[in-house]
Design a protein around this motif. Structure first.
Motif, mmCIF file in Angstrom:
data_model
loop_
_atom_site.group_PDB
_atom_site.id
_atom_site.type_symbol
_atom_site.label_atom_id
_atom_site.label_comp_id
_atom_site.label_asym_id
_atom_site.label_seq_id
_atom_site.Cartn_x
_atom_site.Cartn_y
_atom_site.Cartn_z
ATOM 1 N N ASP A 90 0.878 -1.163 0.000
ATOM 2 C CA ASP A 90 0.000 0.000 0.000
ATOM 3 C C ASP A 90 0.922 1.222 0.000
ATOM 4 O O ASP A 90 1.764 1.361 0.889
ATOM 5 C CB ASP A 90 -0.874 -0.025 1.260
ATOM 6 N N ILE A 91 0.779 2.113 -0.991
ATOM 7 C CA ILE A 91 1.726 3.234 -1.069
ATOM 8 C C ILE A 91 1.546 4.228 0.076
ATOM 9 O O ILE A 91 2.403 5.069 0.294
ATOM 10 C CB ILE A 91 1.680 3.964 -2.428
ATOM 11 N N ASN A 92 0.450 4.115 0.826
ATOM 12 C CA ASN A 92 0.249 4.970 1.992
ATOM 13 C C ASN A 92 0.825 4.357 3.271
ATOM 14 O O ASN A 92 0.781 4.980 4.317
ATOM 15 C CB ASN A 92 -1.244 5.251 2.194
ATOM 16 N N MET A 93 1.348 3.150 3.186
ATOM 17 C CA MET A 93 1.855 2.443 4.357
ATOM 18 C C MET A 93 3.194 1.799 3.989
ATOM 19 O O MET A 93 3.227 0.732 3.387
ATOM 20 C CB MET A 93 0.848 1.360 4.778
ATOM 21 N N ASP A 94 4.296 2.440 4.320
ATOM 22 C CA ASP A 94 5.606 1.935 3.926
ATOM 23 C C ASP A 94 6.290 1.077 4.997
ATOM 24 O O ASP A 94 7.474 0.779 4.895
ATOM 25 C CB ASP A 94 6.530 3.070 3.484
ATOM 26 N N SER A 95 5.538 0.632 6.008
ATOM 27 C CA SER A 95 6.143 -0.164 7.085
ATOM 28 C C SER A 95 6.359 -1.620 6.685
ATOM 29 O O SER A 95 7.146 -2.317 7.315
ATOM 30 C CB SER A 95 5.276 -0.108 8.339
ATOM 31 N N GLY A 96 5.684 -2.090 5.661
ATOM 32 C CA GLY A 96 5.825 -3.466 5.207
ATOM 33 C C GLY A 96 4.730 -3.802 4.222
ATOM 34 O O GLY A 96 3.763 -3.046 4.060
ATOM 35 N N PRO A 97 4.845 -4.940 3.558
ATOM 36 C CA PRO A 97 3.812 -5.306 2.584
ATOM 37 C C PRO A 97 2.485 -5.619 3.271
ATOM 38 O O PRO A 97 2.448 -6.081 4.409
ATOM 39 C CB PRO A 97 4.394 -6.538 1.896
ATOM 40 N N VAL A 98 1.406 -5.376 2.553
ATOM 41 C CA VAL A 98 0.074 -5.708 3.045
ATOM 42 C C VAL A 98 -0.055 -7.224 3.145
ATOM 43 O O VAL A 98 -0.554 -7.757 4.125
ATOM 44 C CB VAL A 98 -1.017 -5.137 2.112
ATOM 45 N N THR A 99 0.418 -7.911 2.126
ATOM 46 C CA THR A 99 0.414 -9.372 2.119
ATOM 47 C C THR A 99 1.540 -9.885 1.237
ATOM 48 O O THR A 99 2.032 -9.175 0.362
ATOM 49 C CB THR A 99 -0.959 -9.919 1.652
ATOM 50 N N THR A 100 1.933 -11.112 1.494
ATOM 51 C CA THR A 100 2.998 -11.774 0.734
ATOM 52 C C THR A 100 2.483 -13.114 0.244
ATOM 53 O O THR A 100 1.903 -13.876 1.015
ATOM 54 C CB THR A 100 4.250 -11.987 1.611
ATOM 55 N N PHE A 101 2.704 -13.403 -1.020
ATOM 56 C CA PHE A 101 2.308 -14.672 -1.618
ATOM 57 C C PHE A 101 3.571 -15.453 -1.972
ATOM 58 O O PHE A 101 4.423 -14.944 -2.705
ATOM 59 C CB PHE A 101 1.486 -14.445 -2.894
ATOM 60 N N GLN A 102 3.691 -16.664 -1.454
ATOM 61 C CA GLN A 102 4.822 -17.532 -1.783
ATOM 62 C C GLN A 102 4.561 -18.155 -3.156
ATOM 63 O O GLN A 102 3.479 -18.678 -3.390
ATOM 64 C CB GLN A 102 4.985 -18.641 -0.735
ATOM 65 N N VAL A 103 5.539 -18.113 -4.061
ATOM 66 C CA VAL A 103 5.313 -18.655 -5.399
ATOM 67 C C VAL A 103 6.098 -19.922 -5.709
ATOM 68 O O VAL A 103 5.659 -20.717 -6.512
ATOM 69 C CB VAL A 103 5.571 -17.592 -6.498
ATOM 70 N N HIS A 104 7.215 -20.112 -5.094
ATOM 71 C CA HIS A 104 8.027 -21.314 -5.340
ATOM 72 C C HIS A 104 8.296 -22.036 -4.031
ATOM 73 O O HIS A 104 9.436 -22.323 -3.702
ATOM 74 C CB HIS A 104 9.357 -20.951 -5.998
ATOM 75 N N GLU A 105 7.258 -22.341 -3.286
ATOM 76 C CA GLU A 105 7.435 -22.939 -1.968
ATOM 77 C C GLU A 105 8.182 -24.271 -2.039
ATOM 78 O O GLU A 105 8.956 -24.600 -1.146
ATOM 79 C CB GLU A 105 6.072 -23.132 -1.292
ATOM 80 N N TYR A 106 7.995 -25.028 -3.100
ATOM 81 C CA TYR A 106 8.668 -26.317 -3.238
ATOM 82 C C TYR A 106 10.184 -26.170 -3.374
ATOM 83 O O TYR A 106 10.932 -27.113 -3.132
ATOM 84 C CB TYR A 106 8.102 -27.109 -4.417
ATOM 85 N N LEU A 107 10.669 -24.971 -3.721
ATOM 86 C CA LEU A 107 12.109 -24.740 -3.846
ATOM 87 C C LEU A 107 12.766 -24.327 -2.528
ATOM 88 O O LEU A 107 13.980 -24.405 -2.390
ATOM 89 C CB LEU A 107 12.390 -23.646 -4.874
ATOM 90 N N ARG A 108 11.981 -23.898 -1.548
ATOM 91 C CA ARG A 108 12.542 -23.365 -0.306
ATOM 92 C C ARG A 108 13.530 -24.316 0.368
ATOM 93 O O ARG A 108 14.608 -23.887 0.765
ATOM 94 C CB ARG A 108 11.436 -22.935 0.653
ATOM 95 N N PRO A 109 13.241 -25.624 0.522
ATOM 96 C CA PRO A 109 14.240 -26.519 1.142
ATOM 97 C C PRO A 109 15.553 -26.574 0.357
ATOM 98 O O PRO A 109 16.630 -26.650 0.937
ATOM 99 C CB PRO A 109 13.549 -27.881 1.152
ATOM 100 N N LYS A 110 15.471 -26.504 -0.946
ATOM 101 C CA LYS A 110 16.678 -26.534 -1.778
ATOM 102 C C LYS A 110 17.473 -25.234 -1.641
ATOM 103 O O LYS A 110 18.692 -25.243 -1.616
ATOM 104 C CB LYS A 110 16.303 -26.797 -3.232
ATOM 105 N N VAL A 111 16.765 -24.112 -1.556
ATOM 106 C CA VAL A 111 17.423 -22.815 -1.401
ATOM 107 C C VAL A 111 18.130 -22.744 -0.051
ATOM 108 O O VAL A 111 19.259 -22.283 0.049
ATOM 109 C CB VAL A 111 16.393 -21.669 -1.556
ATOM 110 N N ASN A 112 17.473 -23.206 1.006
ATOM 111 C CA ASN A 112 18.072 -23.166 2.342
ATOM 112 C C ASN A 112 19.363 -23.969 2.411
ATOM 113 O O ASN A 112 20.320 -23.554 3.049
ATOM 114 C CB ASN A 112 17.081 -23.663 3.399
#
Length: 124
Positions: free
Chosen positions: A91-113
């Motif tokens: 929200d451009i009126n709220m710069d403290s953080g995103p309103v929401t976050t959507f994970q798109v490659h969750e299956y890759l997270r263990p490999k990235v870690n």
């Protein structure tokens, strides 16, 4: 070029205010600038980024955090950003953080870690 630490990865004009530009960076931040103040991208009016502990930063996490695209919503109130693992709605009126976050490659997270623990990636 040796001192280059951050690059602009995407830019988009506000849909109704042509003097407002949003641009994203390789460091994972989005800056909103008013071109009436300056035509250069050396100062910003708003900064959108998620704070991360410096101890958890590495070259690989910088690659993942790099924003590849940023788009305004039709009404201009929201920004949608895309990095390697997520879509974030701001929200451009709220710069403290995103309103929401959507994970798109969750299956890759263990490999990235597992890759971030070793010295598999060299910074050239």
């Amino acid at each position: 070029m040796e001192d280059l630490t951050e690059v602009i990865t995407s830019a988009e004009f506000h849909p109704t205010h042509c003097n407002t530009l949003a641009y994203s960076s390789s460091k994972g931040s989005i800056r909103l600038i008013d071109l009436r103040q300056s035509a250069l991208c050396d100062s910003h009016s708003k900064l959108f980024e998620e704070q991360e502990a410096p101890s958890s930063r590495s070259f690989f996490t910088e690659i993942i955090a790099s924003i590849s695209d940023v788009k305004f919503a039709r009404d201009g109130r929201y920004l949608l950003s895309r990095d390697y693992m997520t879509l974030k709605l701001w929200d451009i009126n709220m710069d403290s953080g995103p309103v929401t976050t959507f994970q798109v490659h969750e299956y890759l997270r263990p490999k990235v870690n597992c890759c971030t623990r070793g010295s598999y990636y060299l910074k050239f």
